[in-house]
Structure formats: C-alpha cells, structure tokens
Write an enzyme that holds these catalytic residues in place. Structure first.
Site, PDB file in Angstrom:
ATOM      1  CB  THR A 198       0.693   1.025   1.118  1.00  0.00           C
ATOM      2  OG1 THR A 198       0.430  -0.238   1.728  1.00  0.00           O
ATOM      3  CG2 THR A 198       1.018   2.056   2.200  1.00  0.00           C
ATOM      4  NE  ARG A 199      -6.288  -2.399  -0.867  1.00  0.00           N
ATOM      5  CZ  ARG A 199      -6.531  -3.640  -0.463  1.00  0.00           C
ATOM      6  NH1 ARG A 199      -6.777  -3.885   0.810  1.00  0.00           N
ATOM      7  NH2 ARG A 199      -6.529  -4.639  -1.325  1.00  0.00           N
ATOM      8  CG  ASN A 200      -2.467  -4.166   2.449  1.00  0.00           C
ATOM      9  OD1 ASN A 200      -3.506  -4.438   3.037  1.00  0.00           O
ATOM     10  ND2 ASN A 200      -2.340  -4.285   1.135  1.00  0.00           N
TER      11      ASN A 200
END
Length: 572
Positions: A198-200
């Site tokens: 994930t990057r969120n």
C-alpha cells in the site's frame, strides 16, 4: 518457513561484504564518486539488502534489454522492471567512467560512501522503446515523464560491493531488511505470510480484506507499505506509518506485522505488480495481494486509465508458478449497515443496502472538518489523519499577486496583511517584490533566467511557511507563465495557492509612476524592465483578476477575503 528468494539465493550484499568492509571503505576514498539521487538511493538500498534479488548491481545492457523486451534477465530469470543507474555525458567525462573501472556510490544527503560499483558497460538506452514496452508509452505517464525529463542519457551497468547501509532516522525499528524479516518470521513461527502492498492510509475495509485473505489461507499478514518514492500528491509516509501503527491493534492478536519498504515506485501497473511480487518473495512472503489497477497512476488528461483494471492481476497470475508466490486478488469490500459488516462486493446479495466513501469524499471531509463515520475508519486512524491534515480553517495559504510594476500590488498586499491579521488564527508573512530582491535575491538581475530564479525562491519560502500553517502574501511582478506555474506547483505540494492577477493597465501604471522607473527604462537606463523591453505574459489561470485603476484597494482586499472565505479558510 519463509519463501525461497527469487533466483534461489538472497543476494544480501551487506552481509556478504561485511568481512571486507574496511578494505572497501579505504578504497572508496581513492575512487571517483557518483552522487546518487533520491530514486537511485532507493534502488541501491534494495540491491544492497537483497530486496531486488537476484540482482547484484545496476543492470548492464544485456539484462536491461532482456527485461525491457522479454521480462527476463540475460540468464532467463523473470524480472519486470529495469533497475538502472543513469549518468550524463558530462558525468562520463568528468569521472572518466569506463568499463572495468571502479567508482564509489555516495549518498547525496551526507556524501557518505555506500558502495563501490565495478562497471560492466556504459550504454545509451532507447528511451522510446523503454517507455513503450515498460510503461505503454503514454507521454503523460509519470515514469515516461521521468524518462524524458529527468533520467540522464546513458546507463551504467555493473556489480556492487556494499560498504554502508543507508542512514534512516525515522521508524528505524520497522525498516527490516529481507534477511531480518525472514528471521522475524522464523521467531514467530510463521510459515504462510500474505503481503499487503500500500501507499495509502488503511481503513476498516483494508483491515477486513487482509484478515479475510489470511484466514482463508490459514496465514499471517505482512503490512508492507512503500515509504520511498510514491505518486506525487500522496499522503506523506510519516502520517501513513502512524496510521498503520494505529490500525495494527485492531487485527486479531498475533496475526499481523508491520514492516516498511524503501521502494521508489514507478507506477508501472502490471509490470510493477510483478516487480512487487518478486520483492515480497525476497522478503519471505508466500502470498501477495494484487489489487485492482495495482500501482496504476490513475487517469491521463483525457480521463483515460493508463492500465486496465485487472491487467496487473492477469500478468502476475500468468507467471505465478515461475514467480513462486501465490496471487491473492484484491476484493473490493463494501459496508453493509444492516448487519454491521464488510463483504466483498461480488458476494453482496442483490437488493442489500451498502455504504461506501470514495477517496475524493474522504479528502473533502478531512479538508472541511466534516465527520468521518466509524464504520468507514477507526477513530484512532481518523485522529492521526486530522492531526496531519487539519481542516481548511487551520491550513496555511499563499496569495500570489502578479502584475506590472506600480500596478498596485504592494498597496493591496499591505492592506491584505492588516485584514488577515484582524482575522487571527494564523501568522501572516509579506513577501514584497523589492524586499525579496534586496534580502533574498540581491545578486540576481532581470534576465529571464534570473527572474525565474527569483520567483522560485519566493515560492520556496512561501511553500515552507504555508506548510507550517501561515498566511503568505507574495507580490512579485512574476511576468512569465512558466515561473508562476512552477510557483503554484511548489506551494501546492504542501498547501493552498491563489493567483491574483492585478490587471491594472500598463498605461495607468506608467502614468502614475512617481519614481520614474518606466521613463528610465525607456531611456535605456534600466534593462529588462517589464512592459518596456520585457513582455508580461498574461496569466491563463488566475483565481481572481482585479484592476487597481478601477477598484479601490479596500474593495480588492474584500474580494480576496471573500475568495478565501468561500473556500472555508475562516471556518464554518
């Protein structure tokens, strides 16, 4: 037992080269040095730790061409993303780069020696082919933009010997190398591990998704977010890691572990998904969740997606046996209020009431301080997000006034400062054109290049103050569209920006010029004077246009205040 590394052996160069570190360190001081960029540092860190196994350095031309054209290294091993060290002709000449030469790779942040590269070859890539085959060629794709606008014209390939780990000063205890994470899995007795990329920030739906994936496979969960370079505009990794830490206790006891990945993402869709799977395999994961539009950069200016929604899942599934890691398709989850539970959308009975909050809606609720329901995200997660992203009434902003000399910008700026001070709640900083020229840009002239530098400096100062919650009023002439555009982009990375065009007619500015600057410019005593021998480019995207020859300063200030008020900067 952790998964076998890609290629069969974990290429942990840090451990391999530890016995000769002293010799390498001594040698590094005698060699020419290549200073690595932030992206190159991310790549090097994962080469050194074995995260990019089976790579032992930056790709030579054979490996590069194999990956670009066939998804394979020269020895036939699967690999989907070119890992390259780009240099310019100037670098080649200055450093005397050549095949067989040894060079020190240094950290641009502190000049520390990290590794020595022995050059295999120096080659000029066909960037058009790389853009097309790796990223599908759309000129708006961020990786394609990087290729053409940032990456230098030559690539250096060669194997690396490790000297030092990169220094990090944040979340050190969460920055596991592949070897360290594998050791941790062994301590915990984990045999099956589902990795989640994930990057969120993560919310309840992500928790439900990962728990379902783990339970269905009798496995554990590795939350493995990217904390290197992600997509511009993403929430900063400091906030995201605090979110993940807040979420972790919501998992069943002992189910999940958090580790950070120092990856520079390319937003490469299907190829990036395969790359992510290889990396997670090297970290010991046995399963990898691949999402809908995994690692896609969104839409281009025409509203078109760069990748199909399931391209990533299809490519990784196609090569899953050779990859040696099981693909877990990302199931879109939705909330069922009547039963207070989350369920995959494709399993929801027809006619059942569901609730969802989009990313756009969430950003709106954070921006304006609106409630975020507990069914969507846990209170402790929302608290972290609100601390890092206060509502508009507590955010900083920059009012950027642009116009001819003597157009009334300075008078408007001074009056606006008084009005904003009256509002309270924010410090207010005034950056008048002449003040900036004397205090920040005294050595600059009035050439197009120097004007651009002056505006860049103003934008940098404004961005830092805005990020800290201040109100900034900047009033340079800023005659060129490119400079104003860059100023907006700089400030908007961490705050809000409003461009006000003070469109007072040039004739009026000249007629009321008590200091005689226009007359001096026309006599040739002042060079590069806007409106005389330098053109003022009319803004194409001003948030407000005013004319001080027709409207009182008091009224113009009120118009600016109303603009800010309409955007929620003074509360409800």
């Amino acid at each position: 037992m952790a998964n076998t590394p890609h290629g069969g052996v974990l290429k942990d160069l840090l451990s391999r080269d530890q016995p000769i570190r002293g010799e390498l360190l001594k040698e590094s001081e005698t060699l020419a040095s290549i200073l690595l960029s932030e992206r190159q540092l991310c790549d090097l860190e994962l080469i050194l730790s074995g995260g990019f196994s089976p790579l032992e350095g930056f790709m030579n031309e054979k490996d590069y061409n194999g990956v670009v054209n066939d998804l394979r290294l020269a020895d036939g091993a699967l690999f989907s993303m070119p890992i390259t060290l780009d240099v310019s002709q100037e670098d080649i000449d200055e450093l005397k780069l050549k095949a067989g030469g040894r060079y020190t790779l240094r950290d641009f942040r502190d000049d520390s020696p990290l590794a020595i590269i022995t050059v295999d070859d120096i080659y000029r890539p066909d960037k058009a082919v790389e853009a097309k085959k790796v990223f599908r060629g759309d000129p708006e794709h961020p990786a394609v933009k990087y290729l053409y606008n940032t990456a230098k014209e030559f690539y250096v390939g060669g194997k690396i010997q490790a000297i030092n780990k990169l220094n990090h000063y944040d979340y050190v205890g969460l920055r596991y190398t592949p070897a360290e994470l594998r050791q941790e899995f062994g301590k915990l007795g984990w045999n099956k591990v589902v990795a989640f990329q994930t990057r969120n920030p993560m919310h309840r739906a992500h928790r439900e998704l990962t728990v379902r994936a783990a339970r269905s496979r009798q496995a554990n969960v590795l939350i493995h977010p990217v904390v290197g370079l992600t997509k511009p505009g993403d929430i900063d990794h400091f906030t995201r890691v605090r979110v993940y830490q807040a979420l972790l206790p919501r998992y069943p006891n002992g189910m999940a572990l958090l580790g950070l990945l120092p990856l520079a993402m390319r937003m490469g869709g299907d190829r990036e998904a395969m790359w992510h799977a290889i990396i997670r395999k090297n970290y010991g994961a046995t399963h990898f969740i691949v999402g809908r539009d995994h690692a896609g950069p969104g839409k281009n200016s025409k509203g078109e997606e760069f990748y199909g929604p399931y391209d990533a899942q299809k490519l990784v599934e196609k090569y899953k046996d050779e990859l040696g890691i099981e693909v877990v398709p990302f199931q879109m989850m939705t909330y069922l209020p009547d039963s207070d539970e989350y369920m995959p959308k494709d399993e929801v009975p027809e006619g059942t009431k569901t609730l969802d909050i989009s990313g756009t809606e969430l950003r709106k609720r954070l921006k304006f301080g609106l409630p975020i329901p507990e069914w969507f995200s846990y209170p402790e997660v929302v608290k972290v997000l609100r601390e890092s992203h206060p509502p508009r009434a507590k955010q900083g902003f920059t009012i950027f006034l642009t116009g001819h000399y003597n157009s009334g910008k300075d008078a408007i700026a001074r009056a606006l400062q008084v009005s904003l001070n009256q509002q309270a709640g924010r410090t207010t900083t005034l950056l008048l054109g002449e003040t900036v020229r004397s205090e920040l840009s005294a050595e600059l002239g009035f050439s197009r290049e120097d004007r651009h530098k002056n505006v860049q400096r103003i934008a940098f100062v404004a961005a830092e103050l805005t990020r800290a919650g201040s109100a900034v009023i900047a009033a340079p002439i800023a005659p060129h569209e490119a400079g104003r555009k860059e100023a907006r982009e700089t400030v908007e990375q961490g705050g809000n920006f409003f461009l006000v065009h003070v469109n007072t007619p040039l004739e009026y500015c000249e007629a009321t010029d008590r200091k005689g600057r226009f007359a001096a410019a026309k006599r040739g005593e002042i060079k590069g004077f806007t409106g005389v021998d330098d053109e003022y480019e009319v803004p194409s995207n001003a948030d407000l246009v005013v004319d001080a020859s027709q409207t009182q300063v008091r009224t113009i200030v009120h118009q600016i205040i109303l603009l800010l008020e309409s955007q929620g900067f003074f509360g409800n």
